[in-house]
Design an enzyme around this catalytic site. Sequence first.
Site, mmCIF file in Angstrom:
data_model
loop_
_atom_site.group_PDB
_atom_site.id
_atom_site.type_symbol
_atom_site.label_atom_id
_atom_site.label_comp_id
_atom_site.label_asym_id
_atom_site.label_seq_id
_atom_site.Cartn_x
_atom_site.Cartn_y
_atom_site.Cartn_z
ATOM 1 N N LYS A 57 -5.265 8.984 4.514
ATOM 2 C CA LYS A 57 -3.977 8.383 4.142
ATOM 3 C C LYS A 57 -2.872 9.434 4.079
ATOM 4 O O LYS A 57 -1.743 9.186 4.524
ATOM 5 C CB LYS A 57 -4.099 7.637 2.811
ATOM 6 C CG LYS A 57 -2.796 6.942 2.461
ATOM 7 C CD LYS A 57 -2.946 5.729 1.602
ATOM 8 C CE LYS A 57 -1.576 5.065 1.439
ATOM 9 N NZ LYS A 57 -1.596 3.944 0.534
ATOM 10 N N HIS A 62 -2.998 -10.857 2.129
ATOM 11 C CA HIS A 62 -1.835 -11.134 1.272
ATOM 12 C C HIS A 62 -1.544 -12.629 1.218
ATOM 13 O O HIS A 62 -1.155 -13.158 0.168
ATOM 14 C CB HIS A 62 -0.607 -10.390 1.791
ATOM 15 C CG HIS A 62 -0.603 -8.925 1.461
ATOM 16 N ND1 HIS A 62 0.283 -8.040 2.018
ATOM 17 C CD2 HIS A 62 -1.380 -8.191 0.629
ATOM 18 C CE1 HIS A 62 0.069 -6.818 1.534
ATOM 19 N NE2 HIS A 62 -0.954 -6.890 0.703
ATOM 20 N N ASN A 105 -2.569 -1.462 6.924
ATOM 21 C CA ASN A 105 -2.508 -2.878 6.558
ATOM 22 C C ASN A 105 -3.622 -3.701 7.194
ATOM 23 O O ASN A 105 -3.607 -4.929 7.102
ATOM 24 C CB ASN A 105 -1.169 -3.470 6.989
ATOM 25 C CG ASN A 105 -0.123 -3.253 5.924
ATOM 26 O OD1 ASN A 105 -0.307 -3.650 4.783
ATOM 27 N ND2 ASN A 105 0.956 -2.610 6.301
ATOM 28 N N GLU A 129 6.649 3.692 7.404
ATOM 29 C CA GLU A 129 5.961 2.653 8.164
ATOM 30 C C GLU A 129 6.790 2.106 9.319
ATOM 31 O O GLU A 129 7.086 0.911 9.388
ATOM 32 C CB GLU A 129 5.525 1.516 7.221
ATOM 33 C CG GLU A 129 4.436 0.658 7.845
ATOM 34 C CD GLU A 129 3.842 -0.339 6.874
ATOM 35 O OE1 GLU A 129 3.351 0.083 5.813
ATOM 36 O OE2 GLU A 129 3.852 -1.529 7.188
ATOM 37 N N HIS A 166 -7.076 -8.281 -5.356
ATOM 38 C CA HIS A 166 -6.492 -7.767 -4.102
ATOM 39 C C HIS A 166 -7.580 -7.278 -3.138
ATOM 40 O O HIS A 166 -7.592 -7.639 -1.955
ATOM 41 C CB HIS A 166 -5.491 -6.654 -4.420
ATOM 42 C CG HIS A 166 -4.962 -5.962 -3.206
ATOM 43 N ND1 HIS A 166 -4.181 -6.606 -2.263
ATOM 44 C CD2 HIS A 166 -5.128 -4.691 -2.745
ATOM 45 C CE1 HIS A 166 -3.886 -5.751 -1.289
ATOM 46 N NE2 HIS A 166 -4.445 -4.584 -1.561
ATOM 47 N N ARG A 193 1.648 3.908 10.165
ATOM 48 C CA ARG A 193 1.259 3.543 8.803
ATOM 49 C C ARG A 193 0.858 2.069 8.687
ATOM 50 O O ARG A 193 0.081 1.695 7.808
ATOM 51 C CB ARG A 193 2.402 3.866 7.815
ATOM 52 C CG ARG A 193 1.988 3.603 6.384
ATOM 53 C CD ARG A 193 2.894 4.247 5.352
ATOM 54 N NE ARG A 193 2.402 3.933 4.018
ATOM 55 C CZ ARG A 193 2.889 4.435 2.907
ATOM 56 N NH1 ARG A 193 3.899 5.292 2.954
ATOM 57 N NH2 ARG A 193 2.377 4.101 1.744
ATOM 58 N N ARG A 226 18.484 5.746 -11.862
ATOM 59 C CA ARG A 226 18.559 5.906 -10.388
ATOM 60 C C ARG A 226 17.410 6.742 -9.837
ATOM 61 O O ARG A 226 17.503 7.341 -8.760
ATOM 62 C CB ARG A 226 19.900 6.507 -9.962
ATOM 63 C CG ARG A 226 21.074 5.620 -10.309
ATOM 64 C CD ARG A 226 22.155 5.681 -9.243
ATOM 65 N NE ARG A 226 23.145 4.668 -9.512
ATOM 66 C CZ ARG A 226 24.231 4.870 -10.268
ATOM 67 N NH1 ARG A 226 24.446 6.053 -10.812
ATOM 68 N NH2 ARG A 226 25.070 3.898 -10.457
ATOM 69 N N GLU A 279 -11.127 -1.268 0.262
ATOM 70 C CA GLU A 279 -10.145 -0.325 0.840
ATOM 71 C C GLU A 279 -10.849 0.921 1.392
ATOM 72 O O GLU A 279 -10.358 1.551 2.322
ATOM 73 C CB GLU A 279 -9.101 0.085 -0.216
ATOM 74 C CG GLU A 279 -8.258 -1.065 -0.751
ATOM 75 C CD GLU A 279 -7.093 -1.468 0.171
ATOM 76 O OE1 GLU A 279 -7.033 -0.986 1.316
ATOM 77 O OE2 GLU A 279 -6.267 -2.286 -0.276
ATOM 78 N N LYS A 324 4.376 3.737 -1.951
ATOM 79 C CA LYS A 324 4.840 2.348 -1.927
ATOM 80 C C LYS A 324 4.850 1.816 -3.354
ATOM 81 O O LYS A 324 3.877 1.990 -4.092
ATOM 82 C CB LYS A 324 3.916 1.483 -1.065
ATOM 83 C CG LYS A 324 4.174 1.624 0.413
ATOM 84 C CD LYS A 324 3.373 0.595 1.186
ATOM 85 C CE LYS A 324 3.613 0.727 2.674
ATOM 86 N NZ LYS A 324 2.751 -0.183 3.467
ATOM 87 N N HIS A 375 -4.833 -6.781 5.546
ATOM 88 C CA HIS A 375 -3.875 -7.155 4.497
ATOM 89 C C HIS A 375 -2.973 -8.319 4.905
ATOM 90 O O HIS A 375 -2.483 -9.037 4.048
ATOM 91 C CB HIS A 375 -3.006 -5.954 4.110
ATOM 92 C CG HIS A 375 -3.748 -4.921 3.302
ATOM 93 N ND1 HIS A 375 -4.871 -4.284 3.762
ATOM 94 C CD2 HIS A 375 -3.527 -4.427 2.060
ATOM 95 C CE1 HIS A 375 -5.302 -3.436 2.842
ATOM 96 N NE2 HIS A 375 -4.504 -3.506 1.797
HETATM 97 N N1 GLY Z 1 -1.547 0.375 1.222
HETATM 98 C C1 GLY Z 1 -0.956 0.575 2.485
HETATM 99 C C2 GLY Z 1 0.042 1.681 2.532
HETATM 100 O O1 GLY Z 1 0.197 2.404 1.570
HETATM 101 O O2 GLY Z 1 0.696 1.831 3.522
#
Ligand code: GLY
Length: 373
Positions: free
Chosen positions: A232, A257, A250, A242, A271, A246, A125, A189, A147, A253
């Site tokens: 960040k 994606h 993206n 997010e 990526h 946040r 858990r 990035e 994330k 992205h």
């Molecule tokens: N890679 C985008 C984020 O961590 O929000």
Amino acid sequence: MTGHRTVHVALGTRSYDVLIGHGLIADAGRHVREHLPGARVAIVTDENVARQHGAALAASLQSAGLLLGEPIVVTPGEASKGFATLETVSRRLLQTGLERRDAVVALGGGVIGDLAAFAASIVRRGVRMVQVPTSLLAQVDSSVGGKTGINTPEGKNLIGTFHQPSLVLADTGALETLPRRQMRAGYAEVAKAGLLGDAAFFARLERSVDGILSGGDANARTDAIETCVVMKAGIVARDEHETGERALLNLGHTFGHALEAATGFSDRLLHGEAVAIGLVLAFGFSEAAGLCPLGTQERLIRHLKAAGLPTHIKDIPGGEVFNPDTLTALMHQDKKTVGGKPTLILVRGIGQAYVSREQTWEQIRDFLAGECG
Ligand code: GLY
């Protein structure tokens, strides 16, 4: 002893430090003991990274008396970010004797970081997590912010959790053996950080891209990593889950994606390469909609080309003509979609990204038709 810079991610009881510097892997035992008192650790890595850095990390953790079992080593590449490998890694972690007070150490790039952190968030858990990012992409983006995730045929990172690390050790020495293609992909990035919110940083990157990529300018490289992590850390501290700001991370992205899913999450398109093309698409869409000055996309393309990155859907190897309907359908799965309506990260200029809910799927499809053509 290593000299390093420290960036603090302020999240109350889940706050942690990101250490950036040369030689952190060889000193990992000391840092883990200091930041996670009482924890023993199990390593998750991939075959390539294990060959380069596995022995140094294991030796440091072993001599600090922290290491549990043998490192868990998976196949390199995005294909490992799926349910099958998650199951293997989770069960192997249990078999090391890892207890609730212990921690998982992810040694590798974004794939390993996302996968191992997901496993750490569900095993018993939830156990603590140390990120030891060895790629540029992981050092500037994926190792920070908590994330976790895996891919499914429905899309990228659609299954996952938020699970903050307790410590990040970004060893800039690891970048010295990183393959050039991986370095360039990670650079997308870095550029993204400037493009989304710091025009002066982007201008600095335009002057120092060669030295950052080659390592010829070690200070510029470390500064770039630190700038990305500081940005960040601030965004994550203000909007961990997010619900707002946040989403700006993206940028590039949402389109990227979809391209990754359309190419089967394979080595055909890394990526960061998908993000590079996605950034150009986001700027192209913004320009075509009259949201940002003409010529901005051209400046971005010039920079990404200087970094050796792909800038157009047609640059994806394989000669395939992509279907705009398929790409648009893949974009529907984006986690930012609300009430079935698209959310795009668009730009008013370099360093001026914003969240837009004004566009329709038809507009996106028509734009992509022009790009796929
Ligand atoms: N890679 C985008 C984020 O961590 O929000």
